[in-house]
Design an enzyme around this catalytic site. Structure first.
Site, PDB file in Angstrom:
ATOM      1  N   HIS A 140     -69.071 -33.398  15.948  1.00 42.21           N
ATOM      2  CA  HIS A 140     -67.794 -34.134  15.811  1.00 42.21           C
ATOM      3  C   HIS A 140     -67.993 -35.627  15.963  1.00 42.21           C
ATOM      4  O   HIS A 140     -67.315 -36.247  15.294  1.00 42.21           O
ATOM      5  CB  HIS A 140     -66.688 -33.521  16.725  1.00 42.21           C
ATOM      6  CG  HIS A 140     -65.274 -33.929  16.631  1.00 42.21           C
ATOM      7  ND1 HIS A 140     -64.534 -33.250  15.616  1.00 42.21           N
ATOM      8  CD2 HIS A 140     -64.724 -34.992  17.179  1.00 42.21           C
ATOM      9  CE1 HIS A 140     -63.198 -34.090  15.697  1.00 42.21           C
ATOM     10  NE2 HIS A 140     -63.382 -35.029  16.499  1.00 42.21           N
ATOM     11  N   LYS A 165     -56.685 -44.438   7.757  1.00 38.97           N
ATOM     12  CA  LYS A 165     -57.645 -43.294   8.413  1.00 38.97           C
ATOM     13  C   LYS A 165     -57.167 -41.978   7.930  1.00 38.97           C
ATOM     14  O   LYS A 165     -55.788 -41.850   8.109  1.00 38.97           O
ATOM     15  CB  LYS A 165     -57.743 -43.458   9.761  1.00 38.97           C
ATOM     16  CG  LYS A 165     -58.792 -42.509  10.483  1.00 38.97           C
ATOM     17  CD  LYS A 165     -59.955 -42.588  10.270  1.00 38.97           C
ATOM     18  CE  LYS A 165     -60.961 -41.627  10.940  1.00 38.97           C
ATOM     19  NZ  LYS A 165     -61.312 -41.929  12.257  1.00 38.97           N
ATOM     20  N   HIS A 196     -58.128 -31.608  11.530  1.00 35.83           N
ATOM     21  CA  HIS A 196     -58.052 -30.939  12.830  1.00 35.83           C
ATOM     22  C   HIS A 196     -57.988 -29.300  12.132  1.00 35.83           C
ATOM     23  O   HIS A 196     -56.828 -28.622  12.594  1.00 35.83           O
ATOM     24  CB  HIS A 196     -56.566 -31.313  13.416  1.00 35.83           C
ATOM     25  CG  HIS A 196     -56.912 -31.574  14.685  1.00 35.83           C
ATOM     26  ND1 HIS A 196     -56.076 -31.176  15.824  1.00 35.83           N
ATOM     27  CD2 HIS A 196     -57.648 -32.689  15.233  1.00 35.83           C
ATOM     28  CE1 HIS A 196     -56.570 -31.864  17.091  1.00 35.83           C
ATOM     29  NE2 HIS A 196     -57.386 -32.866  16.645  1.00 35.83           N
ATOM     30  N   ARG A 238     -53.032 -42.539  16.532  1.00 39.45           N
ATOM     31  CA  ARG A 238     -53.689 -43.358  17.590  1.00 39.45           C
ATOM     32  C   ARG A 238     -55.156 -44.141  16.979  1.00 39.45           C
ATOM     33  O   ARG A 238     -55.427 -45.116  17.305  1.00 39.45           O
ATOM     34  CB  ARG A 238     -54.084 -42.550  18.823  1.00 39.45           C
ATOM     35  CG  ARG A 238     -53.009 -42.129  19.654  1.00 39.45           C
ATOM     36  CD  ARG A 238     -53.255 -41.456  20.747  1.00 39.45           C
ATOM     37  NE  ARG A 238     -54.336 -40.398  20.796  1.00 39.45           N
ATOM     38  CZ  ARG A 238     -54.199 -39.182  20.682  1.00 39.45           C
ATOM     39  NH1 ARG A 238     -52.895 -38.884  20.498  1.00 39.45           N
ATOM     40  NH2 ARG A 238     -55.004 -38.154  20.520  1.00 39.45           N
ATOM     41  N   ASP A 246     -58.697 -44.937  21.261  1.00 45.61           N
ATOM     42  CA  ASP A 246     -58.172 -43.697  21.338  1.00 45.61           C
ATOM     43  C   ASP A 246     -59.087 -42.830  22.361  1.00 45.61           C
ATOM     44  O   ASP A 246     -60.046 -42.887  22.379  1.00 45.61           O
ATOM     45  CB  ASP A 246     -57.819 -43.194  20.121  1.00 45.61           C
ATOM     46  CG  ASP A 246     -57.564 -41.620  20.197  1.00 45.61           C
ATOM     47  OD1 ASP A 246     -56.775 -41.403  21.054  1.00 45.61           O
ATOM     48  OD2 ASP A 246     -57.875 -40.819  19.284  1.00 45.61           O
ATOM     49  N   ASP A 266     -63.407 -40.749   2.387  1.00 47.21           N
ATOM     50  CA  ASP A 266     -63.909 -39.626   2.178  1.00 47.21           C
ATOM     51  C   ASP A 266     -63.768 -38.669   3.381  1.00 47.21           C
ATOM     52  O   ASP A 266     -64.262 -39.179   4.667  1.00 47.21           O
ATOM     53  CB  ASP A 266     -65.459 -39.677   1.866  1.00 47.21           C
ATOM     54  CG  ASP A 266     -66.352 -40.471   2.923  1.00 47.21           C
ATOM     55  OD1 ASP A 266     -66.976 -39.843   3.645  1.00 47.21           O
ATOM     56  OD2 ASP A 266     -66.083 -41.515   3.199  1.00 47.21           O
ATOM     57  N   GLY A 297     -63.688 -42.385   7.000  1.00 46.55           N
ATOM     58  CA  GLY A 297     -63.893 -41.085   6.668  1.00 46.55           C
ATOM     59  C   GLY A 297     -64.380 -40.069   7.774  1.00 46.55           C
ATOM     60  O   GLY A 297     -64.288 -40.614   8.801  1.00 46.55           O
ATOM     61  N   SER A 319     -66.499 -32.861   8.601  1.00 45.97           N
ATOM     62  CA  SER A 319     -66.293 -31.354   9.499  1.00 45.97           C
ATOM     63  C   SER A 319     -67.187 -30.428   9.037  1.00 45.97           C
ATOM     64  O   SER A 319     -67.104 -30.013   7.824  1.00 45.97           O
ATOM     65  CB  SER A 319     -64.924 -31.084   9.380  1.00 45.97           C
ATOM     66  OG  SER A 319     -64.548 -30.046   9.934  1.00 45.97           O
TER      67      SER A 319
END
Length: 993
Positions: free
Chosen positions: A232, A309, A313, A334, A497, A736, A780, A783
């Site tokens: 991540h 951005k 999630h 954030r 953040d 992206d 970008g 995941s």
């Protein structure tokens, strides 16, 4: 201290919206038909107050006009007809944002600070259902056992005063975790049991480091390394060297990984081309900050930059759709706010790839039904955005049964950044040794522990409950307002953040600027006692940021926070020691060199081999037979009702797109404001006409045939969308977002090498499109583990790329929409039409596997788009709309419904030798349907005919105020459909639950 229970409900004459929605949902989803439902709000006040104060509090929070309230319990109704009572409340430790707000209201009512907490719940009083039915409703619809508890009872009842207090009174300690001498099997087990998500080579690297230091790691050090090295956070697959065998069988090494080779290289090449062509002139580089901060930054005006951005999630939303999606939207808020020294949030975007809401097949145990996930993610992002006072400007939904295992939840935020703040460039951070480390915003709890590592592995039965988080957008909004004021006063030197990895990541990353950091976790404000040092260090509890404050500004910063009722705590100092040192009081919990923490991750060469499975495509005769069986008009009406085509307005209307009052082209357009806009346009500041244009492209189904074609199609559509709204062709940028199934070969992923090759192909396509279109990538996210294994069943998402494009306009008054303007205008199709129905909506409608994925020629299309933009600049365009899913037929239907005018079109010149149905439903890329005044048609044709311009027909007056679509071919009318029939099909689901 005593606990006071408060119950509040609407008066009998006042509609109960939650009760009505609950009854509709139970009927539609479960086939249950309650005679009546009433709902109540329940508050358990675990505060230092007495009976008289409790009554005062109750009077303050209940509306005497529309509500009735009581301490203890309200009457439950006639004893002769008792309801079954279901109460849903949070488990211990779960964020209760409403409870926090109610506590603040209590303090305001009593005029003093209170100790303790308020715990909230929702009570459903249900008549006409048996207890077993209510239990089923609770299990399948009304509660999530990962974060909530339930109580089912019948009158007479004794008010429950049990509060879900969290935490323990023990003194937390740091533990040593021995690694020396452990076998690979033991190391793998340790990584799995602690949810470190570290591979054997990574565990070896960690062990070697501590052996070199002559000691064993602490649990905090191991957890810090795991968060920092997680997929991540470190994007290991994107950065790994890859031995790639392409479709022609040629093998080569991608030494720098796909991120630098394709994504970064695309931006570098576009930047170089812009410089050589002099596009930016004296204004300076269009790209202000890319790939180096929380979000991308581009130049906008002399005094403002734009920030953008988009995040995903996915894993948290699979466990708790509401909380997971809410943390997605408040988290990306954030990210954009914390870029540079801070940006002002303008608008949110969202998009969801979900299982089909009408999914009727068996679901592996542990997976929620797609309609429940859909409801939850919408509700979470709606609450997070609406309560933050941020409008939404783009949204989409896509459905496929492969998203049943793990939904894809995209959340994004656009912001405006002052070019300069307090005499410094706002996009730069200037943290220095000696600056104080301040944590600001929410408190730390167990929620969000292992969030980063959890998102780096597939979802399964052992996925951690504590990874689930719930955001508190009101606390976050107060924090943003206070920080914006502090930014303008120059009170801090850096900000980021507390997202993935919590303090371990935020402080660890900011420490690179100064050269080190020292933190005392004992100072960190906690939601409840008993957290171990490592838990405090890596918790991702929401609405928090880390700020670097120069020592001479600390007093003013903390005073401002106190005045704005925002919790801010000094927890350490940035240093130049080269190390991240973490204490818990007198106990050292973590001491890691930054060079190892950020640079010690071992690189593993990955293998990618293009070896797609053999697919059986329907023959041409089978396709023509299926098309011949259904008239064109019937096909079109059915197409408009397809899940990936129809309106979706029922959900999106719950999002606020009007707050701030900046929207120009809104998410829904047309005379009835019910047709999704091609792209949206908004001002950035009131009284100024410069605008931001937002569009996107996403086509996961094309990946089943070729991810290279998929990526080209995504970038191409995003560009076409913003240009069709009037964006400048020289001021576009893109983000992206790759969401991939596990691309690493293993026992559970035998086709991992092909999935990695699919990733390489997609990156190649994205690079080609960006360079051809002059489209820099500015930010970008990837995941890479979007798989779920539940009950022995593995479900993987299709390889998915979202390309989000942000464009600019000099004057929003010249923005275009898709709606034709007036009878007499001429309708054109720009771009050739090919037989491109592979993995199209037509293929799904017919139930056939069709070959011929849409192919994109970005260099040829780039010339077309430049000519199109020049035609708009010359004032020759009246409306424009992209052709996407469903092809020309769906685009023309949008035009009719949006305008309520007639459209009479001929297919004679569309495509070379194509049947009418293929001409209508092909998803050939690079096309735009547009209108112009009749007197401008010659000038438009002169400009655009070399780029595939085809005259389709004309705009005609509607009949009795209603539009129609007449489709002709070879002198015959194939279909004539009124707007009412089109709209009924298009909005079919909008009238359902």
């Amino acid at each position: 201290m005593p606990i006071f229970r408060l119950e509040i409900e609407n008066r009998p004459a006042v509609p109960d919206a939650l009760a009505t929605k609950t009854a509709q949902t139970l009927s539609a989803w479960l086939g249950l038909s309650p005679a009546r439902i009433r709902t109540r709000k329940v508050y358990l006040c675990d505060l230092d107050i007495n009976e008289a104060e409790a009554q005062k509090v109750l009077a303050a929070i209940a509306d005497p006009v529309i509500e009735v309230a009581a301490t203890g319990a309200l009457p439950d109704g006639d004893s002769a007809d008792p309801p079954v009572i279901l109460t849903v409340s949070f488990l211990p430790g779960v964020t209760d944002a409403v409870g926090k707000s109610v506590k603040t209201a209590c303090e305001d009512a009593l005029g003093r600070t209170l100790t303790g907490q308020v715990y909230t719940g929702t009570m459903y009083l249900v008549w006409g259902l048996a207890r077993a039915d209510v239990e089923r409703a609770a299990a399948e619809v009304l509660h999530n056992p990962l974060i909530q508890r339930i109580r089912i009872e019948e009158p007479p009842r004794t008010p429950d005063l049990t509060v879900p207090r969290a935490g323990v009174a023990q003194t937390p300690r740091t533990e040593v975790v021995p690694l020396r001498g452990l076998s690979d099997e033991a190391l793998e087990r340790l990584s799995r049991e602690r949810l470190l998500a570290l591979s054997i080579p990574e565990m070896h690297a960690a062990r070697a480091h501590f052996e070199a230091e002559g000691r064993e790691p602490t649990d905090a050090e191991l957890e810090c390394i795991a968060q920092t090295w997680s997929e991540h956070c470190k994007h290991k697959i994107f950065n790994a060297p890859i031995d790639y065998t392409d479709p022609e069988g040629r093998t080569r090494r991608i030494e720098r990984g796909v991120f630098k080779t394709y994504v970064v290289a695309a931006t570098e090449d576009v930047r170089e081309a812009r410089a050589l062509s002099g596009i930016d002139g004296d204004a300076g580089d269009f790209l202000v900050s890319v790939f180096s901060d929380n979000a991308g930054v581009v130049r906008f005006t002399d005094d403002l930059h734009l920030v953008y951005k988009v995040e995903t999630h996915n894993s948290p939303s699979a466990l708790d759709p509401y909380g997971g999606a809410m943390t997605g939207i408040v988290g990306v808020n954030r990210d954009s706010f914390g870029c540079g020294l801070g940006a002002d949030l303008l608008a949110n975007v969202w998009g969801y790839c979900l299982g089909k809401p009408n999914h009727s097949g068996a679901l592996p145990k542990g997976l929620m039904h797609p309609r429940r996930i859909r409801e939850g993610v919408h509700h979470g992002v709606i609450d997070g955005g609406n309560q933050s006072g941020i409008p939404y400007m783009r949204g989409f939904e896509l459905f496929d049964d492969r998203f049943v295992g793990k939904p894809l939840v995209y959340c994004g935020t656009v912001a405006a950044m002052p070019v300069e703040t307090a005499g410094r460039p706002t996009h730069e951070k200037f943290t220095a040794p000696g600056d104080k480390i301040v944590m600001i915003g929410g408190r730390v709890g167990k929620d969000g522990i292992h969030g980063a590592t959890f998102s780096s592995v597939e979802l399964n039965e052992s996925s951690p409950v504590q990874a689930v988080q719930i955001g508190d957008p009101i606390t976050q909004k107060m924090m943003f307002d206070m920080l914006a004021e502090a930014r303008d006063r120059g009170l801090y030197s850096g900000i980021t953040d507390n997202g993935a990895g919590g303090l371990s990541s935020s402080v660890g990353e900011m420490a690179e600027a100064s050269g080190g950091a020292e933190v005392d976790l004992a100072r960190v404000p906690l939601k409840y006692p008993g957290l171990a040092p490592w838990e405090i260090l890596v918790s991702e509890a929401q609405e928090r940021m880390t700020v670097a404050v120069p020592p001479d500004k600390l007093e003013a910063f903390l005073a401002l926070a106190a005045r704005r009722e925002v919790e801010a705590t000094e927890i350490g100092t940035f240093t130049d020691s080269g190390r991240l040192v973490v204490w818990y009081g007198e106990e050292k919990a973590c001491d890691l060199p930054l060079v190892f923490l950020h640079g010690g991750l071992p690189k593993v060469v990955r293998t990618a081999r293009w070896s797609p499975p053999v697919r059986a495509f329907a023959s041409s005769s089978d396709r023509e037979k299926a098309l011949a069986a259904r008239p064109v008009g019937e096909l079109l009406v059915s197409m408009l009702a397809q899940p990936n085509i129809r309106s979706g307005e029922r959900y999106t209307r719950h999002y606020d797109h009007e707050v701030k009052g900046l929207a120009v082209v809104k998410p829904f357009v047309g005379v009835c404001r019910d047709i999704p806009a091609t792209a949206t346009v908004m001002r950035v500041r009131h009284g100024r006409d410069e605008g931001v244009v937002l569009g996107e492209g996403i086509h996961p189904h094309y990946s089943d045939l070729d991810t290279h074609a998929m990526a080209l199609a995504c970038a191409d559509e995003g560009v076409r969308r913003v240009l069709s709204a009037g964006a400048r062709i020289d001021r576009m940028a893109a983000l992206d977002n790759f969401c991939w199934p596990d691309p690493i070969k293993s026992a559970t992923t035998p086709d991992g090498e092909h999935k990695l090759a699919q990733l390489v192909r997609a990156c190649e396509g994205l690079y080609e499109a960006c360079v051809a279109y002059g489209l820099p990538l500015i930010s970008g996210k990837d995941s890479m583990k979007n798989d779920a294994t539940m009950g022995g069943v593995k479900i993987s998402v299709p390889p998915t790329l979202l390309v989000s494009v942000i464009g600019q306009m000099k004057d929003v008054r010249r923005a275009l929409t898709l709606a034709p303007r007036a009878p007499g205008d001429v309708v054109y199709l720009l771009g050739e039409t090919d037989d491109a129905c592979g993995e199209s909506e037509l293929s799904r409608l017919l139930g056939l596997t069709l070959d011929g994925v849409p192919r994109t020629d970005p260099r040829r299309f780039a010339a077309r788009y430049h000519a199109f933009a020049a035609a708009h600049e010359a004032g020759l365009l009246r409306s424009a709309h992209v052709l996407s899913r469903g092809g020309l037929a769906v685009a023309l239907s949008h035009l009719v419904m949006a305008s309520e005018l007639g459209l009479s079109v001929s297919l004679d010149a569309v495509g070379r030798g194509l049947s009418p149905a293929i001409a209508l439903f092909s998803e050939t890329t690079g096309r735009v349907v547009l209108t112009t005044r009749a007197e401008d048609s010659a000038a438009l044709e002169a400009r655009l005919s070399p780029h595939g311009l085809v005259r389709l027909g004309a705009v005609e007056p509607g009949v009795s105020g209603r539009g129609y679509l007449r489709i002709r071919h070879g002198g015959q009318t194939l279909a004539e459909l009124g707007s009412d029939a089109l709209r009924r099909a298009f909005q079919e689901e909008s009238h359902a639950v």
